[in-house]
Design a protein around this motif. Sequence first.
Motif, PDB file in Angstrom:
ATOM      1  N   LYS A   9      43.065  25.563  -7.390  1.00  0.00           N
ATOM      2  CA  LYS A   9      41.820  26.300  -7.225  1.00  0.00           C
ATOM      3  C   LYS A   9      41.982  27.432  -6.217  1.00  0.00           C
ATOM      4  O   LYS A   9      42.675  27.267  -5.209  1.00  0.00           O
ATOM      5  N   MET A  10      41.307  28.527  -6.478  1.00  0.00           N
ATOM      6  CA  MET A  10      41.255  29.616  -5.500  1.00  0.00           C
ATOM      7  C   MET A  10      40.410  29.143  -4.317  1.00  0.00           C
ATOM      8  O   MET A  10      39.279  28.679  -4.487  1.00  0.00           O
ATOM      9  N   ARG A  11      40.971  29.261  -3.103  1.00  0.00           N
ATOM     10  CA  ARG A  11      40.222  28.796  -1.926  1.00  0.00           C
ATOM     11  C   ARG A  11      39.500  30.000  -1.293  1.00  0.00           C
ATOM     12  O   ARG A  11      40.170  30.946  -0.852  1.00  0.00           O
ATOM     13  N   VAL A  12      38.189  29.933  -1.286  1.00  0.00           N
ATOM     14  CA  VAL A  12      37.390  31.066  -0.808  1.00  0.00           C
ATOM     15  C   VAL A  12      36.568  30.630   0.401  1.00  0.00           C
ATOM     16  O   VAL A  12      35.834  29.637   0.334  1.00  0.00           O
ATOM     17  N   LEU A  13      36.713  31.355   1.491  1.00  0.00           N
ATOM     18  CA  LEU A  13      35.862  31.107   2.656  1.00  0.00           C
ATOM     19  C   LEU A  13      34.863  32.256   2.754  1.00  0.00           C
ATOM     20  O   LEU A  13      35.259  33.422   2.839  1.00  0.00           O
ATOM     21  N   PHE A  14      33.591  31.910   2.710  1.00  0.00           N
ATOM     22  CA  PHE A  14      32.517  32.898   2.649  1.00  0.00           C
ATOM     23  C   PHE A  14      31.920  33.019   4.056  1.00  0.00           C
ATOM     24  O   PHE A  14      31.274  32.087   4.536  1.00  0.00           O
ATOM     25  N   ALA A  15      32.172  34.126   4.736  1.00  0.00           N
ATOM     26  CA  ALA A  15      31.684  34.306   6.105  1.00  0.00           C
ATOM     27  C   ALA A  15      30.409  35.131   6.090  1.00  0.00           C
ATOM     28  O   ALA A  15      30.382  36.234   5.531  1.00  0.00           O
ATOM     29  N   SER A  16      29.357  34.587   6.699  1.00  0.00           N
ATOM     30  CA  SER A  16      28.062  35.267   6.651  1.00  0.00           C
ATOM     31  C   SER A  16      27.290  34.951   7.923  1.00  0.00           C
ATOM     32  O   SER A  16      27.454  33.880   8.516  1.00  0.00           O
ATOM     33  N   SER A  17      26.416  35.861   8.333  1.00  0.00           N
ATOM     34  CA  SER A  17      25.601  35.582   9.517  1.00  0.00           C
ATOM     35  C   SER A  17      24.341  34.799   9.150  1.00  0.00           C
ATOM     36  O   SER A  17      23.603  34.381  10.034  1.00  0.00           O
ATOM     37  N   GLU A  18      24.058  34.631   7.861  1.00  0.00           N
ATOM     38  CA  GLU A  18      22.922  33.810   7.448  1.00  0.00           C
ATOM     39  C   GLU A  18      23.274  33.055   6.173  1.00  0.00           C
ATOM     40  O   GLU A  18      24.107  33.521   5.404  1.00  0.00           O
ATOM     41  N   GLY A  33      23.607  31.331   0.505  1.00  0.00           N
ATOM     42  CA  GLY A  33      23.243  29.959   0.182  1.00  0.00           C
ATOM     43  C   GLY A  33      23.501  29.603  -1.279  1.00  0.00           C
ATOM     44  O   GLY A  33      23.595  28.428  -1.623  1.00  0.00           O
ATOM     45  N   SER A  34      23.607  30.602  -2.149  1.00  0.00           N
ATOM     46  CA  SER A  34      23.719  30.304  -3.590  1.00  0.00           C
ATOM     47  C   SER A  34      25.057  30.702  -4.207  1.00  0.00           C
ATOM     48  O   SER A  34      25.596  29.963  -5.029  1.00  0.00           O
ATOM     49  N   LEU A  35      25.570  31.892  -3.848  1.00  0.00           N
ATOM     50  CA  LEU A  35      26.792  32.361  -4.522  1.00  0.00           C
ATOM     51  C   LEU A  35      27.974  31.397  -4.347  1.00  0.00           C
ATOM     52  O   LEU A  35      28.666  31.096  -5.332  1.00  0.00           O
ATOM     53  N   PRO A  36      28.238  30.895  -3.126  1.00  0.00           N
ATOM     54  CA  PRO A  36      29.394  29.999  -2.989  1.00  0.00           C
ATOM     55  C   PRO A  36      29.308  28.767  -3.892  1.00  0.00           C
ATOM     56  O   PRO A  36      30.319  28.305  -4.417  1.00  0.00           O
ATOM     57  N   ARG A  37      28.092  28.278  -4.105  1.00  0.00           N
ATOM     58  CA  ARG A  37      27.937  27.125  -5.001  1.00  0.00           C
ATOM     59  C   ARG A  37      28.300  27.537  -6.433  1.00  0.00           C
ATOM     60  O   ARG A  37      28.983  26.799  -7.155  1.00  0.00           O
ATOM     61  N   ALA A  38      27.874  28.735  -6.808  1.00  0.00           N
ATOM     62  CA  ALA A  38      28.211  29.226  -8.158  1.00  0.00           C
ATOM     63  C   ALA A  38      29.719  29.456  -8.283  1.00  0.00           C
ATOM     64  O   ALA A  38      30.296  29.247  -9.345  1.00  0.00           O
ATOM     65  N   LEU A  39      30.356  29.876  -7.187  1.00  0.00           N
ATOM     66  CA  LEU A  39      31.816  30.065  -7.218  1.00  0.00           C
ATOM     67  C   LEU A  39      32.508  28.727  -7.477  1.00  0.00           C
ATOM     68  O   LEU A  39      33.515  28.664  -8.186  1.00  0.00           O
ATOM     69  N   LYS A  40      31.950  27.681  -6.883  1.00  0.00           N
ATOM     70  CA  LYS A  40      32.530  26.352  -7.130  1.00  0.00           C
ATOM     71  C   LYS A  40      32.449  26.012  -8.613  1.00  0.00           C
ATOM     72  O   LYS A  40      33.416  25.542  -9.205  1.00  0.00           O
ATOM     73  N   HIS A  41      31.305  26.274  -9.194  1.00  0.00           N
ATOM     74  CA  HIS A  41      31.161  25.990 -10.628  1.00  0.00           C
ATOM     75  C   HIS A  41      32.106  26.838 -11.458  1.00  0.00           C
ATOM     76  O   HIS A  41      32.528  26.438 -12.535  1.00  0.00           O
ATOM     77  N   ALA A  42      32.434  28.035 -10.936  1.00  0.00           N
ATOM     78  CA  ALA A  42      33.335  28.926 -11.679  1.00  0.00           C
ATOM     79  C   ALA A  42      34.802  28.583 -11.420  1.00  0.00           C
ATOM     80  O   ALA A  42      35.693  29.314 -11.849  1.00  0.00           O
ATOM     81  N   GLY A  43      35.061  27.524 -10.652  1.00  0.00           N
ATOM     82  CA  GLY A  43      36.445  27.063 -10.515  1.00  0.00           C
ATOM     83  C   GLY A  43      37.082  27.299  -9.158  1.00  0.00           C
ATOM     84  O   GLY A  43      38.269  27.053  -8.990  1.00  0.00           O
ATOM     85  N   ALA A  44      36.315  27.770  -8.163  1.00  0.00           N
ATOM     86  CA  ALA A  44      36.899  28.000  -6.837  1.00  0.00           C
ATOM     87  C   ALA A  44      36.666  26.786  -5.939  1.00  0.00           C
ATOM     88  O   ALA A  44      35.805  25.947  -6.215  1.00  0.00           O
ATOM     89  N   LYS A  45      37.448  26.732  -4.861  1.00  0.00           N
ATOM     90  CA  LYS A  45      37.166  25.777  -3.795  1.00  0.00           C
ATOM     91  C   LYS A  45      36.500  26.620  -2.706  1.00  0.00           C
ATOM     92  O   LYS A  45      37.182  27.344  -1.984  1.00  0.00           O
ATOM     93  N   ALA A  46      35.177  26.575  -2.661  1.00  0.00           N
ATOM     94  CA  ALA A  46      34.450  27.502  -1.783  1.00  0.00           C
ATOM     95  C   ALA A  46      33.815  26.766  -0.611  1.00  0.00           C
ATOM     96  O   ALA A  46      33.405  25.606  -0.726  1.00  0.00           O
ATOM     97  N   ALA A  47      33.768  27.446   0.535  1.00  0.00           N
ATOM     98  CA  ALA A  47      33.061  26.933   1.708  1.00  0.00           C
ATOM     99  C   ALA A  47      32.418  28.123   2.422  1.00  0.00           C
ATOM    100  O   ALA A  47      32.811  29.275   2.204  1.00  0.00           O
ATOM    101  N   VAL A  48      31.431  27.830   3.255  1.00  0.00           N
ATOM    102  CA  VAL A  48      30.699  28.893   3.961  1.00  0.00           C
ATOM    103  C   VAL A  48      30.882  28.692   5.454  1.00  0.00           C
ATOM    104  O   VAL A  48      30.897  27.545   5.927  1.00  0.00           O
ATOM    105  N   ILE A  49      31.015  29.789   6.208  1.00  0.00           N
ATOM    106  CA  ILE A  49      31.062  29.668   7.668  1.00  0.00           C
ATOM    107  C   ILE A  49      30.028  30.617   8.271  1.00  0.00           C
ATOM    108  O   ILE A  49      29.915  31.767   7.847  1.00  0.00           O
TER     109      ILE A  49
END
Length: 499
Positions: A9-18, A33-49
Amino acid sequence: MSTNAKRRKMRVLFASSEAVPFAKTGGLGDVAGSLPRALKHAGAKAAVILPKYSTIPQEYQDRMKHVADFYVPLAWRNDYCGIEKLTLQGLDFYFVDNESYFKRDSLYGYFDDGERFAFFAKAVCEAIARVPELECDVLHCNDWQTALCPVFLREFYREVPACNNVKCVFTVHNVKFQGQYGDKMLQDVLGVDDIPAARDQLRCDADSINFMKGALCYSDWLTTVSPSYACELQMPFFGEGLDGIFRRRSNILSGILNGIDQGIWNPATDSMIPRNFSPKDMSGKAECKRALQEELGLAQDPTRPLVVSIGRLTNQKGLGLVRYAMDGLMARGVQVAVLGTGDADQEEAFSYFSNKYGNQMCARIAFDNALSHRMYAGGDLLLMPSEFEPCGLSQMIAMRYGTLPVVRETGGLRDSVQPYNKFTGEGTGFSFANMNADEMADTLLGACEIFWTDQKAWSQLQQQAMAADFSWRRAANDYMDIYHRLHPEIIRYNKRRDR
Ligand code: ADP
């Protein structure tokens, strides 16, 4: 397949101030709050910081687990940083903890905002370097608050194994806010004064620096939140001084229209509205309108078109046009309800109209999420005459509730609202081209005319608006395409083409 191809899986770290539901002042919070979850459904390993603000609801703070702590070097200082973690509905959120920077009453608006978010950016880089579960292939940064991540990552972490193959994607949600500060920060906070490349890319004139400019120069790919805004950013009127860089880097600039969380914004299941409804059974919408009129002290009259407006009360939103047109709209019997906070003069102007027009106009000067749901559900029309609008979420939410948007043709408003065509019946709303109050009023009153005289056309427009697809799936697939372009060695794990 090349020999070093990786099937994972593509590992994506989503950095945001909110990020919703922890911290939100506008559309960025919804997106993070929503895009990273959709990225997971699209096959990524996503997390938010994001920063651990003290305003994050206590119930979430109580559930956070401590993952790591270390000191973050920022020029001559070393500041404490804790990394806390909370998994919410299957998505991992990491929080950067430092009370001196983030224990404040609100997210932004402090004298040291530049330093606070420089710290946050450096802490994100340091976390990738030190915390194995935060290792990533793509660091996806958003707006000026995270704009220093690509700069720091390249200049200070190039030799760190966990960082040297991280690609940076930077998304511009609003170019109006760039993070501009005095150039003393180069030495005193950022510690890049003796790095000529960083110094030059960050500098915007003789004695000031610009965080966003740094990200635009250092990132591997740039995106913004609608195709039209991607074009507009390259023009002096919209580019806010950075249009030259957008033109120069236009080969790596993509415009991807945001989605909305269709689970939260769903009139069929929304528990915050008085009566649920759906395209098949619209009867509940009439009750939502009646209840809203009652709540706001407006005449409970189903034959009056109820125009709602929800958003920040700032010049960007074209409110000058609404103020100019208000008396004329009132004379035609239209009802107007405004929900928002913002500039003092705008707040005062709408409060004035609220007093003047009693049961026909109501201004709620507040940030009230539950009321916004009731307004999206109870309105007939949503007015959004923005001067510029990178994407805009309100118009998409309104369409979901069968509340037809009246928008100016700019940015994401142009890309998401299909104007009514009276010959074919096509459309999902109404639009006008120029920043002109009479043009706006004509378009709005034209829409009211259909409301008054052509129930069949109105219902058809509502059906078409409610059927429009503003899910995150389409956008997530487009972002995945970009990540994989930057990492061709990672084989796509779960390529979904069902848009
Ligand atoms: P922007 O990001 O420019 O503020 P958007 O339309 O992209 O505008 O997103 C605004 C979001 O914030 C929408 O979800 C809207 O419903 C919400 N919002 C804005 N103002 C208020 C308010 N006063 N009360 C409740 N929600 C609000």
